[in-house]
Enzyme design. Structure first.
Site, short mmCIF file in Angstrom:
data_model
loop_
_atom_site.label_atom_id
_atom_site.label_comp_id
_atom_site.label_asym_id
_atom_site.label_seq_id
_atom_site.Cartn_x
_atom_site.Cartn_y
_atom_site.Cartn_z
N TYR A 32 0.83 -1.20 0.00
CA TYR A 32 0.00 0.00 0.00
C TYR A 32 0.87 1.26 0.00
O TYR A 32 0.63 2.20 -0.77
CB TYR A 32 -0.92 -0.01 1.22
N GLU A 54 -11.34 6.41 5.39
CA GLU A 54 -10.74 7.20 6.48
C GLU A 54 -11.74 7.39 7.61
O GLU A 54 -11.37 7.38 8.79
CB GLU A 54 -10.25 8.56 5.96
N TRP A 62 -5.00 1.49 10.56
CA TRP A 62 -5.21 1.46 9.12
C TRP A 62 -5.13 0.03 8.60
O TRP A 62 -5.85 -0.32 7.66
CB TRP A 62 -4.21 2.35 8.41
#
Length: 220
Positions: A32, A54, A62
């Site tokens: 990522y 988000e 995350w």
């Protein structure tokens, strides 16, 4: 460890590339970081997806969100605005039973509300910090209109800001138009993910790679 007490700011991988510690732990985070985070995203659907993710990330790691990303895409119609905006109580009830996503009613309902708000933006005039976005503009253009004149130059994780003047203003603007889960910290994280700001650490192999910002923090 650099001095026996603090972890290094950057970790050099087996491939010889320097990354921050958070992107050096697992392969999915590494991928990522290397291929997506901080690269420019402008299109409406792409920005909406990242806005939604988000929002779901708030209070979580995350990695937790990233590993459920395909589940989120399936559950939210690939983050196409019109289908998500049409979700009703039945879809909310089904999503609350979906183990492929984060089953949080407030965040699910916020994503649906945000799809509706994003569609409504297209018809509005005078959007953005300079009021120069008119009808036909969309969520991506609005977010990018808050791009700062310079981007941070952090040498260590502690130097990476969590908010900015622009993220505070963007959060205020989005809330004014009915968006939810769009606080200044979440909006700064969104701006990082989209490339609106570059908070790659100095020395990282990704610093200045977006084509938007030079390594010294000035526009590319």
């Amino acid at each position: 460890m650099t001095d026996g007490t603090e972890p290094p700011s950057l970790v050099v991988g087996d491939d010889g590339l320097a990354r921050p510690a958070w992107a050096s732990v697992h392969e999915d985070l590494r991928t990522y970081y290397d291929t997506e985070w901080g690269l420019p995203v402008h299109d409406e659907q792409g920005v909406f997806e990242r806005l939604a993710l988000e929002g779901f990330q708030s209070g979580l790691s995350w990695a937790t969100i990233l590993r459920r990303r395909e589940g989120f895409r399936r559950a939210f119609a690939g983050f196409a605005l019109e289908p998500v905006a049409a979700f009703g109580e039945q879809e909310v009830a089904e999503l609350l039973q979906d183990t492929g996503i984060i089953r949080h009613r407030g965040k699910i309902e916020a994503t649906i509300a945000n799809a509706r708000a994003a569609i409504a933006l297209r018809e509005l005039d005078g959007l953005g910090p300079r009021g120069d976005l008119g009808p036909g503009s969309h969520l991506g253009q609005l977010v990018w209109s808050y791009r700062p004149e310079r981007t941070p130059q952090p040498a260590a994780p502690a130097e990476v800001p969590t908010t900015s003047t622009e993220s505070v203003a963007l959060a205020k603007e989005l809330k004014r138009h009915g968006f939810r889960f769009v606080g200044p910290t979440t909006m700064f994280a969104l701006m990082e993910a989209l490339g609106v700001v570059d908070t790659h650490l100095l020395g990282s192999h990704r610093r200045g790679s977006s084509g938007v910002w030079a390594e010294d923090g000035t526009p590319a």
